[in-house]
Enzyme design. Structure first.
Site, short mmCIF file in Angstrom:
data_model
loop_
_atom_site.label_atom_id
_atom_site.label_comp_id
_atom_site.label_asym_id
_atom_site.label_seq_id
_atom_site.Cartn_x
_atom_site.Cartn_y
_atom_site.Cartn_z
N LYS A 216 -13.31 -16.53 -54.19
CA LYS A 216 -14.88 -16.40 -54.45
C LYS A 216 -15.12 -16.67 -52.74
CE LYS A 216 -17.35 -21.22 -54.70
NZ LYS A 216 -18.09 -22.29 -55.16
N GLU A 222 -2.79 -15.85 -50.75
CA GLU A 222 -2.36 -15.78 -51.75
C GLU A 222 -2.80 -13.94 -52.23
OE1 GLU A 222 -3.34 -18.23 -51.63
OE2 GLU A 222 -1.35 -19.78 -51.94
N GLY A 277 -14.89 -22.80 -58.36
CA GLY A 277 -13.65 -21.49 -58.76
C GLY A 277 -13.35 -22.01 -60.36
N ARG A 278 -13.09 -23.24 -60.47
CA ARG A 278 -12.52 -23.70 -62.13
C ARG A 278 -13.34 -23.30 -62.60
NH1 ARG A 278 -11.85 -27.54 -57.87
NH2 ARG A 278 -13.22 -29.19 -58.45
N GLU A 363 -7.56 -30.59 -61.21
CA GLU A 363 -7.88 -30.18 -59.76
C GLU A 363 -9.24 -31.44 -59.32
OE1 GLU A 363 -9.02 -26.07 -57.81
OE2 GLU A 363 -7.34 -26.58 -56.99
N HIS A 394 10.43 -28.44 -80.16
CA HIS A 394 12.12 -28.37 -80.16
C HIS A 394 12.43 -28.61 -78.90
CE1 HIS A 394 12.17 -27.08 -84.39
NE2 HIS A 394 11.34 -26.86 -84.15
N LYS A 515 -2.73 -26.46 -46.73
CA LYS A 515 -2.75 -24.47 -46.40
C LYS A 515 -3.15 -24.52 -44.22
CE LYS A 515 -6.14 -23.85 -49.74
NZ LYS A 515 -7.71 -23.52 -50.56
O1 F6P Z 1 -7.09 -23.47 -53.04
C1 F6P Z 1 -7.67 -24.28 -54.24
C2 F6P Z 1 -8.77 -23.31 -53.71
O2 F6P Z 1 -9.72 -23.41 -54.03
C3 F6P Z 1 -9.04 -23.19 -55.77
O3 F6P Z 1 -9.98 -24.43 -55.86
C4 F6P Z 1 -9.34 -21.64 -55.99
O4 F6P Z 1 -10.23 -21.82 -57.14
C5 F6P Z 1 -8.39 -21.03 -55.77
O5 F6P Z 1 -8.00 -22.33 -54.42
C6 F6P Z 1 -8.83 -19.59 -55.03
O6 F6P Z 1 -10.48 -19.76 -54.57
P1 F6P Z 1 -11.04 -17.98 -54.30
O7 F6P Z 1 -11.36 -18.13 -55.62
O8 F6P Z 1 -11.56 -18.42 -53.05
O9 F6P Z 1 -10.09 -17.41 -53.38
#
Ligand code: F6P
Length: 556
Positions: A216, A222, A277-278, A363, A394, A515
């Site tokens: 987003k 990452e 995002g979610r 979240e 199990h 972060k």
């Molecule tokens: O760190 C949490 C978060 O902001 C989530 O809410 C989001 O889904 C994810 O990181 C990824 O964010 P982006 O789509 O901006 O890379």
């Protein structure tokens, strides 16, 4: 559209319905659910506490509830203005108050002709334009009109994203893999840990690989680190920089940043800031789903979610599946102190549902201040966890049956197997038998002791108290449509709980501090000599030194 939340003028735990629910809990405390199933009223109980919506069937009769409980819970929802808050979300009001945004994921799955608006005007036209672009692009890739740099067809799809830009698409592609094509594989790279990359890259042919960088913000550590590493892998494996555009597309609200990364603007699939995002797998974040499964199946996923949206929007509270699931969750979280909710899908196809729901629920509702910033005086999001059945049986089901903690369970049963064949049918029969046996055992309890063991210590070990609650969600077949409805069911359930708890389910400030601290620590790991005295607590500083020295040795 400024949002004026209709927060109760009285604190939640002072509301009449809340106080009545406390009293009612004490009234039924000594009762066992199995007695409610005994005698002539048993079938009536199932009828009374079950319903169909959007192709799903929910049996919630195995809960510690009576008709009065349901009435009081619905009363609580009314006192907390759940319908008005739902309507505000639908109307595009800025229900995400801390980010001053609408939360219009329902607009993403509404059919052509729907007219959703936020403060800036109509959003529905843009939704359908993006869907049309996604369809055209997916079809080109799938039928071989979109070729890699060396003229070969795309065979490998790789989604690079994390959190909401990974979990939903990953879960859907996995759940519906039987709808995919053998010649197209879908891969997901999320973690900054290079394991997933190191394992996946050698299985890919760069000439036939298409990467969807999905973020987003397009700034997530990452995702950007992984995308750069993959870019270098293409270059090192014979794809020239000038042709990288054949192998990279982006999904983002930040088209400028995506083009700075080197992705052609026409290959950036945008979505609105009002998509959390979610809650985003329905937007262009679902591009990998459409590429992998085809536009038709993606459309069915949207249609299923829309059917659940319509049910949530229009059904009376007492017969509204997401409302009931939400209120049952509140019943256990706030009145029985249940700290967790276990999700038990009885199909490996939904093995990624629990991690997906962890983000969606925790979240969203893992908050401790109300909309107006005052601390909550009640518990909020439960811990979500689970594994597919029968595997969980199990492993940890022992604790569900005999542990000291009350753990409500959502069982998810699928009636038709995904795979054909008489042998598989036998597996499926056994799978369903297990699912129903578990919820029955949790409800009924009983004793496995022999008559000689009765009254002995071993007899006590072999006793099951029962009276442990569960829901069973039954799906006829795990189709794209049904999966869409199931996901939307949980989205709305979580919304209902947030509305009652008076928290904002659409922000996530809790992820920010870590972060920021990480940005300071990374350079200190590179050069431990830069560690300033007092910059960290002693524990963190010593861990940084320890790791920094190990990394330095590795480098040397
Ligand atoms: O760190 C949490 C978060 O902001 C989530 O809410 C989001 O889904 C994810 O990181 C990824 O964010 P982006 O789509 O901006 O890379």
């Amino acid at each position: 559209m400024s949002y004026k939340p209709s927060a109760p003028s009285v604190r939640l735990d002072q509301l009449a319905a809340w106080r009545a629910l406390l009293e009612h809990r004490d009234e039924i405390a000594g009762q066992h659910m199995r007695d409610w199933f005994a005698g002539a009223g048993a079938n009536a109980r199932v009828e009374q506490f079950s319903l169909h919506a959007a192709g799903l069937y929910l049996d919630y009769s195995k809960n510690r509830i009576t008709d009065k409980t349901r009435t009081l819970l619905a009363h609580l929802a009314r006192e907390c203005h759940v319908p008005a808050k739902r309507d505000a979300m639908w109307a595009g009001e800025h229900v995400n108050v801390t980010e001053d945004r609408a939360a219009l994921h329902v607009a993403l799955r509404a059919p052509q002709g729907a007219a959703f608006r936020d403060a800036a005007g109509d959003v529905s036209a843009g939704v359908h334009q993006t869907l049309a672009r996604m369809r055209a692009f997916s079809e080109r890739v799938r039928d071989g009109r979109w070729l890699g740099a060396t003229g070969k067809r795309i065979r490998h799809l790789v989604n690079v994203g994390i959190g909401g830009s990974d979990l939903g698409p990953r879960m859907v592609c996995d759940a519906l893999a039987v709808y995919g094509r053998a010649e197209l594989t879908a891969h997901f790279i999320a973690n900054i840990d290079p394991t997933e990359l190191a394992r996946t890259l050698p299985t890919l042919d760069p000439q036939t690989t298409l990467v969807v960088v999905c973020s987003k913000t397009f700034t997530t550590l990452e995702t950007m680190t992984n995308a750069r590493t993959i870019r270098a892998w293409f270059l090192a494996n014979g794809i020239p920089e000038s042709a990288l555009g054949k192998h990279f597309v982006a999904v983002s609200t930040n088209a400028d940043e995506a083009t700075r990364f080197g992705i052609d603007r026409e290959n950036v699939f945008e979505f609105g800031e009002w998509v959390g995002g979610r809650y985003s797998l329905w937007s262009s974040v679902g591009l990998i789903i459409m590429l992998y499964l085809g536009p038709q199946h993606f459309d069915a996923l949207l249609a299923g979610a829309h059917a659940m949206d319509e049910h949530f929007r229009t059904a009376p509270l007492e017969a509204n599946m997401p409302v009931l699931l939400g209120l049952l969750g509140i019943w256990y979280r706030n009145f029985f102190d249940a700290q967790t909710l276990s999700i038990a899908p009885y199909t490996d196809a939904l093995q990624k549902l629990p991690p997906y729901l962890q983000q969606l629920d925790m979240e969203s509702n893992g908050k401790s201040v109300q909309i107006d910033g005052t601390p909550v005086a009640w518990q909020t999001a439960p811990i979500i966890w689970g594994e597919p059945g029968t595997n969980g049986q199990h492993a940890y089901f022992q604790m569900l049956h005999q542990g000291t903690t009350l753990v409500p369970v959502d069982f998810i049963a699928v009636l038709e197997p995904q795979y054909e064949g008489a042998a598989y049918l036998e597996h499926h029969r056994k799978l369903l038998a297990n699912c129903f046996a578990q919820s029955e055992a949790l409800l009924q309890g009983g004793s496995m002791a022999t008559s000689e063991q009765a009254g002995s210590p071993l007899g006590a070990q072999r006793r099951f108290d029962g009276n442990r609650p569960s829901n069973t969600i039954v799906i006829d077949k795990l189709t794209p449509e049904r999966l869409g409805a199931l996901i939307a069911l949980y989205e709305h359930k979580i919304f209902v709980q947030a509305a009652v708890w008076d928290i904002n389910p659409f922000d996530q400030w809790g992820v920010e501090l870590g972060k920021t601290l990480c940005r300071a620590i990374e350079p200190e790991l590179l050069d431990p000599d830069t560690l300033r005295p007092g910059a960290h607590d002693a524990s963190t500083a010593s861990l940084i030194r320890l790791a920094g020295e190990a990394l330095r040795r590795r480098k040397g």
